[in-house]
Design a protein around this motif. Structure first.
Motif, PDB file in Angstrom:
ATOM      1  N   GLY A   1      41.546  40.068  36.220  1.00 39.96           N
ATOM      2  CA  GLY A   1      40.258  40.007  36.911  1.00 39.96           C
ATOM      3  C   GLY A   1      39.968  38.605  37.424  1.00 39.96           C
ATOM      4  O   GLY A   1      39.487  38.431  38.550  1.00 39.96           O
ATOM      5  N   ILE A   2      40.289  37.621  36.608  1.00 36.93           N
ATOM      6  CA  ILE A   2      40.075  36.225  37.019  1.00 36.93           C
ATOM      7  C   ILE A   2      40.968  35.871  38.198  1.00 36.93           C
ATOM      8  O   ILE A   2      40.532  35.251  39.169  1.00 36.93           O
ATOM      9  CB  ILE A   2      40.363  35.284  35.831  1.00 36.93           C
ATOM     10  CG1 ILE A   2      39.345  35.552  34.706  1.00 36.93           C
ATOM     11  CG2 ILE A   2      40.308  33.831  36.276  1.00 36.93           C
ATOM     12  CD1 ILE A   2      39.668  34.817  33.420  1.00 36.93           C
ATOM     13  N   LEU A   3      42.222  36.295  38.106  1.00 38.35           N
ATOM     14  CA  LEU A   3      43.161  35.986  39.191  1.00 38.35           C
ATOM     15  C   LEU A   3      42.663  36.550  40.513  1.00 38.35           C
ATOM     16  O   LEU A   3      42.727  35.908  41.561  1.00 38.35           O
ATOM     17  CB  LEU A   3      44.551  36.570  38.893  1.00 38.35           C
ATOM     18  CG  LEU A   3      45.228  36.172  37.584  1.00 38.35           C
ATOM     19  CD1 LEU A   3      46.679  36.613  37.576  1.00 38.35           C
ATOM     20  CD2 LEU A   3      45.117  34.678  37.337  1.00 38.35           C
ATOM     21  N   LYS A   4      42.167  37.771  40.451  1.00 35.97           N
ATOM     22  CA  LYS A   4      41.672  38.422  41.668  1.00 35.97           C
ATOM     23  C   LYS A   4      40.432  37.727  42.202  1.00 35.97           C
ATOM     24  O   LYS A   4      40.344  37.361  43.363  1.00 35.97           O
ATOM     25  CB  LYS A   4      41.316  39.886  41.357  1.00 35.97           C
ATOM     26  CG  LYS A   4      42.466  40.859  41.564  1.00 35.97           C
ATOM     27  CD  LYS A   4      41.961  42.304  41.513  1.00 35.97           C
ATOM     28  CE  LYS A   4      42.830  43.121  40.584  1.00 35.97           C
ATOM     29  NZ  LYS A   4      42.344  44.488  40.389  1.00 35.97           N
ATOM     30  N   LYS A   5      39.476  37.560  41.294  1.00 27.92           N
ATOM     31  CA  LYS A   5      38.150  37.111  41.719  1.00 27.92           C
ATOM     32  C   LYS A   5      38.160  35.655  42.172  1.00 27.92           C
ATOM     33  O   LYS A   5      37.547  35.307  43.185  1.00 27.92           O
ATOM     34  CB  LYS A   5      37.176  37.301  40.552  1.00 27.92           C
ATOM     35  CG  LYS A   5      35.709  37.087  40.917  1.00 27.92           C
ATOM     36  CD  LYS A   5      34.792  37.586  39.795  1.00 27.92           C
ATOM     37  CE  LYS A   5      33.330  37.324  40.110  1.00 27.92           C
ATOM     38  NZ  LYS A   5      32.477  37.690  38.958  1.00 27.92           N
ATOM     39  N   TYR A   6      38.847  34.804  41.453  1.00 25.87           N
ATOM     40  CA  TYR A   6      38.729  33.376  41.722  1.00 25.87           C
ATOM     41  C   TYR A   6      39.938  32.790  42.442  1.00 25.87           C
ATOM     42  O   TYR A   6      39.888  31.698  42.986  1.00 25.87           O
ATOM     43  CB  TYR A   6      38.489  32.612  40.419  1.00 25.87           C
ATOM     44  CG  TYR A   6      37.192  33.006  39.768  1.00 25.87           C
ATOM     45  CD1 TYR A   6      35.976  32.516  40.261  1.00 25.87           C
ATOM     46  CD2 TYR A   6      37.161  33.883  38.689  1.00 25.87           C
ATOM     47  CE1 TYR A   6      34.773  32.885  39.687  1.00 25.87           C
ATOM     48  CE2 TYR A   6      35.973  34.258  38.100  1.00 25.87           C
ATOM     49  CZ  TYR A   6      34.771  33.755  38.607  1.00 25.87           C
ATOM     50  OH  TYR A   6      33.589  34.142  38.038  1.00 25.87           O
ATOM     51  N   PHE A   7      41.056  33.509  42.433  1.00 24.21           N
ATOM     52  CA  PHE A   7      42.235  32.978  43.117  1.00 24.21           C
ATOM     53  C   PHE A   7      42.708  33.912  44.237  1.00 24.21           C
ATOM     54  O   PHE A   7      43.686  33.611  44.907  1.00 24.21           O
ATOM     55  CB  PHE A   7      43.370  32.747  42.115  1.00 24.21           C
ATOM     56  CG  PHE A   7      43.040  31.713  41.068  1.00 24.21           C
ATOM     57  CD1 PHE A   7      43.224  30.361  41.332  1.00 24.21           C
ATOM     58  CD2 PHE A   7      42.534  32.095  39.835  1.00 24.21           C
ATOM     59  CE1 PHE A   7      42.923  29.408  40.369  1.00 24.21           C
ATOM     60  CE2 PHE A   7      42.238  31.142  38.877  1.00 24.21           C
ATOM     61  CZ  PHE A   7      42.414  29.801  39.134  1.00 24.21           C
ATOM     62  N   SER A   8      42.017  35.034  44.373  1.00 23.17           N
ATOM     63  CA  SER A   8      42.344  35.996  45.427  1.00 23.17           C
ATOM     64  C   SER A   8      43.805  36.423  45.388  1.00 23.17           C
ATOM     65  O   SER A   8      44.451  36.574  46.424  1.00 23.17           O
ATOM     66  CB  SER A   8      42.026  35.414  46.807  1.00 23.17           C
ATOM     67  OG  SER A   8      40.658  35.115  46.887  1.00 23.17           O
TER      68      SER A   8
END
Lengths: 250, 250
Positions: free
Chosen positions: A171-178
């Motif tokens: 989720g973090i990878l998606k949300k903050y690193f696209s």
DNA sequence: AAGTGGTCTAGACCACCAT
DNA sequence: TGGTGGTCTAGACCACTTC
């Protein structure tokens, strides 16, 4: 075929089977305590070592869990986990009415040469590159279920450790690193809990485990994660789905 | 992690580690015989039960195989089997330079009510329908590797038992019945060899296994096979691929 | 006949935990 | 303090295999 029923079954195995039947029939309900090894030995007129062997058999089969030096208890039914589902463990447990939990054991930035070649190769990185190493213990209804050992390239995910790693890392990878995990290969091996991992999980060593090595890539095929997960095999049933169009045939 | 090196490691585990190192370093080559339990006990000045516990640990880890009542031998490296590959076990072994073999344990036509509901439901059949039950033992370099327990609907594959079932069964389905396996779901579970299967394989009971239940359908989604396979977990590393977009370099 | 693993016994000491 | 599991000992008998 002449004799049967109990054809030369060793004693400890007969006793294990007897107890297993009592568990399956409900005489011994989930979470109930088994007699202690000494009690069992006296009751049945056998030596303690034989009683112990019987209980060990049940532990290996996943019917019983030992709780430290307190006693052995009838375990809950195994959790089910679909390795090939796009849903993660967290989501699958929740959907099954089980309360998922996670605890960060350690999270650090390390140099490639300190984590070994297998991992750096998997991430297509060199010895001088930096990676984040995150170790998490995940639980289901407060039972330890899996240790996740994840590695992420530091140059792709700067300051990853500043986020709350108890939540979904994907989720973090998606949300903050696209960056979206697009595919993975998982390599599984049946293995055994060694002493250190067992201690981390708070369970006995030598439980069967499923070790999963996961190589995850982004949509552009860049490696974004290498993970080495150690699942308790005595508490989980694993599901895997093969592709939609299989051409089997030898 | 707090203390170090050999922190209160039990004796049998220290001995197991010692022998494991000797195996990995090549001092004890593949297929070499370990000292007998009694020899080991005398050499090290320990009791036989402790020596036995050490060897058992190595067996569980897959480093050593027991050969009946003859002795314990250093095992060959594990075979690799890709569960999600379109190639079958036979082909994968052959490609890896390993000689595959198969032996028919039994092949019979039975009524649905004698094989249980799980299986008949999987095949979308009733209790009065007939199924073929085929049990095969498959080997790699003459080592028993897996027991395959397969069920096929008799009305779809009449006279299936007349063919040579030592060859690829899927090949027979294709060639003579024009039915191609198109997809399958596999359900895995870590388990243990019980006495009867162990005897069939000619190995010790309580070895770790991967039990795989496979539901296979034809192109029109008709169930054509239910299989219950029991793989030796101490001799195989399993690979599974997941994810929609797979194209990893390697 | 000798050697092997598989099983079983009747003890023992220890560290840990609950009380 | 007493009970627990974890470990270890020094015997024993058996069935089986190999010689």
């Amino acid at each position: 075929m002449s004799d049967n029923g109990t054809p030369a079954q060793p004693l400890y195995r007969q006793i294990a089977e007897q107890i297993a039947e009592e568990i399956e029939s409900g005489i011994r309900p989930v979470n109930s305590k088994l007699p202690s090894e000494r009690e069992l030995a006296e009751e049945l007129g056998i030596s303690r070592m034989t009683a112990r062997a019987a209980i060990n058999t049940l532990v290996l089969q996943g019917l019983v869990v030992r709780r430290g030096r307190i006693g052995a208890y009838v375990s809950r039914p195994k959790f089910r986990f679909d390795l090939s589902s796009p849903r993660g463990l967290h989501e699958q447990l929740k959907k099954a009415g089980v309360e998922p939990g996670a605890k960060i054991i350690s999270a650090e930035k390390v140099l490639g040469n300190s984590v070994g070649n297998e991992i750096m190769n998997a991430l297509a990185m060199g010895e001088q590159d930096e990676v984040y190493r995150i170790i998490r213990l995940r639980t289901a209804n407060d039972e330890p279920i899996v240790i996740e050992n994840s590695y992420f390239p530091a140059k792709i995910f700067p300051d990853l450790l500043d986020f709350n790693l108890t939540d979904s890392i994907y989720g973090i990878l998606k949300k903050y690193f696209s960056i979206t995990p697009a595919g993975s290969i998982q390599e599984m091996e049946i293995s055994y809990l060694d002493s250190q991992w067992a201690e981390l999980m708070g369970v006995t060593a030598d439980l069967p485990t499923l070790e999963v090595k996961r190589y995850t890539v982004a949509e552009d095929n860049t490696p974004i994660e290498f993970a080495h997960d150690i699942y308790r095999g005595d508490r989980i049933t694993f599901i895997a789905r093969t592709g939609p169009t299989l051409n089997l045939g030898t």
